[in-house]
Structure formats: structure tokens, C-alpha cells
Scaffold this motif. Sequence first.
Motif, short mmCIF file in Angstrom:
data_model
loop_
_atom_site.label_atom_id
_atom_site.label_comp_id
_atom_site.label_asym_id
_atom_site.label_seq_id
_atom_site.Cartn_x
_atom_site.Cartn_y
_atom_site.Cartn_z
N ARG A 78 0.87 -1.20 0.00
CA ARG A 78 0.00 0.00 0.00
C ARG A 78 0.90 1.24 0.00
O ARG A 78 1.10 1.88 1.02
CB ARG A 78 -0.89 -0.01 1.26
CG ARG A 78 -2.07 -0.99 1.15
CD ARG A 78 -3.05 -0.86 2.31
NE ARG A 78 -3.71 0.44 2.37
CZ ARG A 78 -3.59 1.28 3.39
NH1 ARG A 78 -2.83 1.00 4.41
NH2 ARG A 78 -4.25 2.42 3.38
N GLN A 109 -4.42 -2.05 -9.07
CA GLN A 109 -4.05 -2.59 -7.76
C GLN A 109 -4.07 -1.51 -6.68
O GLN A 109 -4.55 -1.74 -5.57
CB GLN A 109 -2.65 -3.17 -7.90
CG GLN A 109 -2.19 -4.09 -6.81
CD GLN A 109 -0.77 -4.59 -7.17
OE1 GLN A 109 -0.43 -4.80 -8.33
NE2 GLN A 109 0.06 -4.75 -6.16
N TRP A 110 -3.56 -0.33 -6.97
CA TRP A 110 -3.45 0.73 -5.97
C TRP A 110 -4.60 1.75 -6.06
O TRP A 110 -4.64 2.70 -5.27
CB TRP A 110 -2.11 1.47 -6.12
CG TRP A 110 -0.91 0.61 -5.87
CD1 TRP A 110 -0.88 -0.53 -5.10
CD2 TRP A 110 0.43 0.78 -6.38
NE1 TRP A 110 0.39 -1.07 -5.10
CE2 TRP A 110 1.22 -0.28 -5.88
CE3 TRP A 110 1.04 1.71 -7.20
CZ2 TRP A 110 2.58 -0.42 -6.17
CZ3 TRP A 110 2.40 1.58 -7.50
CH2 TRP A 110 3.15 0.53 -6.98
#
Length: 366
Positions: A78, A109-110
Motif C-alpha cells: 500500500r 491494484q493501488w
Amino acid sequence: MRIMGIETSCDDTGISIIEAKGRKNPSFCILANTVASQIKIHQKYGGVYPNLAKREHETNLPIAIAQALKAAKLDPSRPRLDALAITYGPGLAPCLWTGLNTAQKLARQWNIPIIPVNHMEGHLLISLFMPKRGLGVPKPRLGNIFPAIALLVSGGHTQLVLVSALGKYKLLGETRDDAAGECFDKTARILGLPYPGGPAIAKLAAMPLPKPRLGTPKRGLGMKLPRPMLTTKDYDFSFSGLKTAVLYDWKARPKKVRESAEYVREMAKEIQQAIIDVLVLKTLRAANEYRAKSIILGGGVAANKELRKQLRYKLQTTSCKLLVAPPALCTDNGAMVAVAGYATWLKGKYPKNPETLRAQPNASIE
Ligand code: KG4
Ligand code: ZN
């Protein structure tokens, strides 16, 4: 705002993370800057092979991204980044797509946006925002610098661009055949020097020529190369004739002479000076015609010490400033992409759906 810049347009895998702030007076600091070079791989062939470069980017990208996150002290699962900036063109299609696919995967994904960046604008903007020396505290240079003339010189491009404001570009001229960097690379190959040819030629050209032998009237072998398109009224360039002239001279010399250190050194000096003469004269002419307050020098060839020195010398007696990044940020890197990404983000003009992005190998700066 924290931006990761991803550069894969040619043979360098560049990943950088910057912290950027400010709207009127933008500034940034570089938290990480990793460049995985493929020089050793392409050296064998004397140039870049797109599919080989693509394969190397695929291997290098995850490693360089992990290294950059670690250097910036960010959690890889993260990382708390605000955006990804990615080169969409110009460049080699397979290489551009590899970077873009990776960026799209990371953006999902982020859950962050992707800002597409023009590679040449990256070369231009890093010179505006960077201090003269080192990677330390960056100073924005957006004061009284427009209109500016940008000379962008890389392995694939040689362009003169009129910059009337941040993001406002007009292409005044470009090379009709080989780029300046390509000319360094190809002539270096003729002389048996390693790839990339620019730094190899610059290193030899910086060495003093041997003293004339007793009884000989002149120093050196006296070769004189052409300065192609030096006096044409346009802002175009042409460097392929220069390469041919080097080849003819080389072929005309006895083997013993052309393989001598003296010949290679003198030829390196003459190649570098021929390229500089044309670049400097045309840039100054454009600066004069458009009453430029500054000259922005960018791209891999802008790392050339002699070009920087001679351009700076010519500007000494004028009020026109020379803006150029430190040499390490002139050649391809992720920081230039992240910086151009921030400039684009400030304007808010980027596609909101990252999945619609496409690589554009022939993208123009205009
Ligand atoms: O911008 P860049 O890193 O990659 C491209 O976008 O093409 O430019 C690479 C080019 C190569 O042709 C290389 O020979 C040249 O920049 N170059 C130099 C120097 N360092 C790199 N040319 C002259 N002098 C240098 N010191
Ligand atoms: Zn470049």
C-alpha cells in the motif's frame, strides 16, 4: 502529491518517485530515482533491438519498482502514491506497451489514476524545474523565461521547439534523417567505439591531441567534416551525411592510420564539433528570431559537456538564460516523466479511465 514516473520508451527502465507541490510555482523533490540500463545487452549489436529491449523491460520493471519504493520508504503493498505517470510516446512500440501495461496493472491494484506523458515534454520540463547541480533541493525556474526555445536532442529526436508558455509548444524544425544522438552512436560504431556512442566520443574528444611531431607543419591529420544544413533558413537538421563523411574518411585511410589512437581521437573531436556547430547556430538563430528569454536544453545529448559549455559561452553576452538539467537527468529517467506528469495533472487534462490509454510511437510534442 506523490507521483511514480515510469519510463520505458527505449532501452532504459526508469522508475522515480517524486513529491510535488505548488500550482503557480510548482516544485518537487525526488524521493527515488532508479534507472536499469540495458547498455551491456545492446552493446553487442551497436544499437537497440526493440523486442530485446521489451524483454529486458519486463524483467527490470518489477525489480526497479521494488527498489524505488524501498528507497522512498514506501510500503510495497500500500504505497500511498497519488498517481502514476507513464510515457505513452514517442518511442519503440513494444517498449512503450510494456510500461503502459505495467502502469495499468498497478493503477488497478493501488486504485490511483494514470497520467500519460510525452517523452520529449519530459526531457523539456526536467530542465525547467531542476537546479544546475546535483539532485538536491529543486528550484522551479518559471520566472521570466518565456518565450523559450527548446533544443531537444536524443537518440531518436532532434527538435527545435518554441515554448510560449508551460504546455504551449510549436515545433519549429526537426531532423530529416538521423537524430544527433543517433549520429554519435553510428559514427562511434564506425570508429570501433562502444555503444552508446555519445559518451564514448565525448570522452575521447576531451583528451588533448598529441603535439605535432618535429618537422611536421601541422598538428593532427587535418580531417574536416561537413556541417550539414548549417546555413539553410529553416530549423531542420540532417545528420546522415555527416555519418557518411566519417565512413568515407575512415575507408580512405590506411588500416594502420585509422586504427591509431591519434586518428580516433581527432575524428571524435571533429564529429562532436560538427554536431555542436549545427545545433548551436540553429538554436541561437531561433532564439534571436523569436526573442527568446531562455534556451532549454534537453535529451540524452544535452549531457554532453562541450555542447553545454559552448552554448553557455555564446549566451554569455546576451540576456538569454540557458536552462539544462544535471547530466544524469538528461538521459532517460523516471523523474522527467513524473515531473511532466505533475505539470499535466495541474492542467487536469488526462483521461480519467486508465484502461483507454494507448501507446503512440510517433506522438508529437505539439
Ligand atoms: O534521451 P536519451 O537518453 O534516449 C532517447 O530518448 O533516445 O538519449 C540517448 C542518446 C544516445 O544517442 C547517446 O549516445 C546520447 O544520448 N548521449 C550523449 C551523451 N550521453 C548520452 N551524446 C553526447 N554526449 C554525451 N555525453
Ligand atoms: Zn529520451
